[in-house]
Write an enzyme that holds these catalytic residues in place. Sequence first.
Site, PDB file in Angstrom:
ATOM      1  N   LYS A  83       0.861  -1.041  -0.046  1.00 47.72           N
ATOM      2  CA  LYS A  83       0.036   0.000   0.149  1.00 47.72           C
ATOM      3  C   LYS A  83       0.838   1.116  -0.041  1.00 47.72           C
ATOM      4  O   LYS A  83       1.693   1.312   0.989  1.00 47.72           O
ATOM      5  CB  LYS A  83      -0.986   0.232   1.359  1.00 47.72           C
ATOM      6  CG  LYS A  83      -2.200   0.716   1.151  1.00 47.72           C
ATOM      7  CD  LYS A  83      -3.051   0.291   2.386  1.00 47.72           C
ATOM      8  CE  LYS A  83      -4.441   0.891   2.425  1.00 47.72           C
ATOM      9  NZ  LYS A  83      -5.056   0.653   3.757  1.00 47.72           N
TER      10      LYS A  83
HETATM   11  O1  G3P Z   1      -7.592   1.765   5.643  1.00 50.46           O
HETATM   12  C1  G3P Z   1      -8.119   2.832   4.780  1.00 50.46           C
HETATM   13  C2  G3P Z   1      -9.443   3.356   5.343  1.00 50.46           C
HETATM   14  O2  G3P Z   1     -10.385   2.381   5.131  1.00 50.46           O
HETATM   15  C3  G3P Z   1      -9.562   3.943   6.696  1.00 50.46           C
HETATM   16  O3  G3P Z   1     -10.812   4.391   7.168  1.00 50.46           O
HETATM   17  O4  G3P Z   1     -12.515   4.961   8.919  1.00 50.46           O
HETATM   18  O5  G3P Z   1      -9.968   5.545   9.010  1.00 50.46           O
HETATM   19  O6  G3P Z   1     -11.329   6.649   7.361  1.00 50.46           O
HETATM   20  P1  G3P Z   1     -11.332   5.434   8.238  1.00 50.46           P
END
Ligand code: G3P
Length: 218
Positions: A83
């Site tokens: 990533k």
């Molecule tokens: O892994 C990346 C993403 O899914 C993060 O989500 O909830 O931290 O905005 P969030």
Amino acid sequence: MKFFVDTANIDDIRDLAATGLLDGVTTNPSLVMKSGKDFIPLIEEICGVVNGPVSAEVAATDYDTMIQEGKKLAKIAKNIAVKVPLTEAGLRVCKELTDEGTMVNVTLCFSAAQAILAAKAGATFISPFVGRVDDIAMDGMNLIEDIVTIYDNYPQFETEVLVASVRHPMHIIESARMGAHVVTCPPDVIRKLYKHPLTDSGLAAFVEDWKKTGQSIL
Ligand code: G3P
């Protein structure tokens, strides 16, 4: 539509893998921090549980360090997707790793313009963050619709749209309607998909009526 789980919690990953419905895992530095575990052995453990892509994120932001980290992560297992952030250096790393046959997930995508660049850099997955766009009073699902439409216009783009920052089941349903390839969801959001009050009440009635028959199948 593929289902990835967005967590670094190995118990949740094992539990969801047992359903047979889990196609992959995404992690990020914040999720690793939350797990309290050592990154490399944790990713090795996850790759042993799930056959599909497991996203492991580089920590550096400069090209030279990122490429070294990416190559190290790629060696952990065949199902690693490195990533990288959607920056100029990140996309340079993306191009180099995908040219070598490594899967790359380009993360922190917040615009269709960025998604076009990621596809041109050969990304395996592009991760637009719907929830974080919603958080600033804009429509995250519009971003997904734009990217899916644009990618559909260019069949030579092989990048899969991986909807990230999913917060609730409607993000998943809308993503499916739009034809996004993958959603990555927190474990509790995946579990919510099973739920319907009419299923619960209907099942309770069937169980009661079956008891009244006095019969047993086994
Ligand atoms: O892994 C990346 C993403 O899914 C993060 O989500 O909830 O931290 O905005 P969030």
